[in-house]
Design an enzyme around this catalytic site. Sequence first.
Site, mmCIF file in Angstrom:
data_model
loop_
_atom_site.group_PDB
_atom_site.id
_atom_site.type_symbol
_atom_site.label_atom_id
_atom_site.label_comp_id
_atom_site.label_asym_id
_atom_site.label_seq_id
_atom_site.Cartn_x
_atom_site.Cartn_y
_atom_site.Cartn_z
ATOM 1 C CG HIS A 11 -0.401 0.444 2.483
ATOM 2 N ND1 HIS A 11 0.460 -0.337 3.231
ATOM 3 C CD2 HIS A 11 -0.536 1.613 3.169
ATOM 4 C CE1 HIS A 11 0.815 0.320 4.314
ATOM 5 N NE2 HIS A 11 0.225 1.501 4.312
ATOM 6 C CG ASP A 12 2.417 3.717 2.940
ATOM 7 O OD1 ASP A 12 1.623 4.402 2.267
ATOM 8 O OD2 ASP A 12 2.547 3.860 4.170
ATOM 9 C CE LYS B 106 3.916 7.051 3.688
ATOM 10 N NZ LYS B 106 3.654 6.782 5.119
ATOM 11 C CG HIS C 71 2.570 7.985 -0.306
ATOM 12 N ND1 HIS C 71 2.090 8.972 0.522
ATOM 13 C CD2 HIS C 71 1.902 6.845 0.052
ATOM 14 C CE1 HIS C 71 1.196 8.470 1.344
ATOM 15 N NE2 HIS C 71 1.057 7.176 1.089
ATOM 16 C CG HIS D 145 -3.277 3.783 1.243
ATOM 17 N ND1 HIS D 145 -2.606 3.774 0.034
ATOM 18 C CD2 HIS D 145 -2.488 4.460 2.109
ATOM 19 C CE1 HIS D 145 -1.449 4.408 0.173
ATOM 20 N NE2 HIS D 145 -1.362 4.840 1.416
ATOM 21 C CG HIS D 146 -3.695 8.348 2.395
ATOM 22 N ND1 HIS D 146 -3.587 8.424 3.767
ATOM 23 C CD2 HIS D 146 -2.477 7.919 1.951
ATOM 24 C CE1 HIS D 146 -2.370 8.063 4.140
ATOM 25 N NE2 HIS D 146 -1.676 7.740 3.057
ATOM 26 C CG ASP E 51 -2.245 3.733 6.297
ATOM 27 O OD1 ASP E 51 -1.061 3.448 6.565
ATOM 28 O OD2 ASP E 51 -2.581 4.790 5.736
#
Length: 348
Positions: A219-220, A223, A248, A273-274, A302
């Site tokens: 998911h990240d 980054k 990201h 996811h944000h 998260d």
Amino acid sequence: MPIAVLLITDRPEQSVKLERLLSLWGPCDVVDLHRPMKGGQAPSRLLVSDVDLSNRGAVEAVRDRLAEHRRKGMPLLCLLRDRSARLATQANAIGASAILPADLPTKALLDEIGRILDPGGMRPMQRQFMAASAAVADLLTAASEGGPLPVTAVEGSVEAINRAADDRDLGAWLDMVWNHDDATYQHCLLVAGLAAAFAHALGFPESARKLVTSAAVLHDIGKARVPLAILHKSGKLTVEEFEILREHPQTGYEMLLRQGAFAREVVEAARSHHEYLDGSGYPQGLKANEIPDIVRMITICDIYAALIERRSYKAPMAPDEAFAVLVAMGPKLDADLLRAFRAVVLPG
């Protein structure tokens, strides 16, 4: 915070991955062999030399840097770039407790370090954690270098994390993750462990569990392209830094989409996811039915992970307080999934 591992290297610009791996055992301090030694703290667990020992001057410099620590009996691991008997002799001459090839595969390196630090052997959960950590290390390194993501590493980490979730001991997993001193690794492994436990608690079949945990692991991934100075900044980010960080999700989405080796749900989780159900999230401002269930699960994990993470500059939030924050977010999160998540993080 006392350091656990001291890494002495003559190639500090290439030591980021190694430093992150060593941070599994607590804070890692890196000493550049070519710069004056500063009066730092003594390590509590391990000394590691990643130096070209074919250079006699380098051998003497390492010996000088290690002298005080070796007198105290601290174990020393020497990583050799040449497997010749000559370099092995040099390593033994500076007091090596163990000698390993510098190009040893990540998982093998972690296993060997685990044996040095815990001769009694690792528990099954520890072995699963090491396997997942090794895979995540390879994944983040490939992403930061702009290369193709190692699909087998992703699959390996997902398998290890799901088998750890089978043990139904989320607390043990979190304790091991919290010992990791690298913020990016810690967050990735926290979210993945939470998501795996969540899917297990919901009774998902194995194929769906793999999908959820894969989405959590990746998911990240965007980054990996964010400067470390921003990711590791302890103070408030500037407006410009925050805008870079907000890129990201889209970066990760494009990386996964371009490679074409990952399920659509996993790719969407990296980008979304944000996002929040009320449309107040980013980068697309999605609402309600536009956000798939897997993304909703990853978002909950998260946020919760970010609240309970341990940092040198902030104490972790207690589980009940962190869950209360999620509840207070109201219409932003899926209420039914949040009720199910409560049983995962606040059992009983």
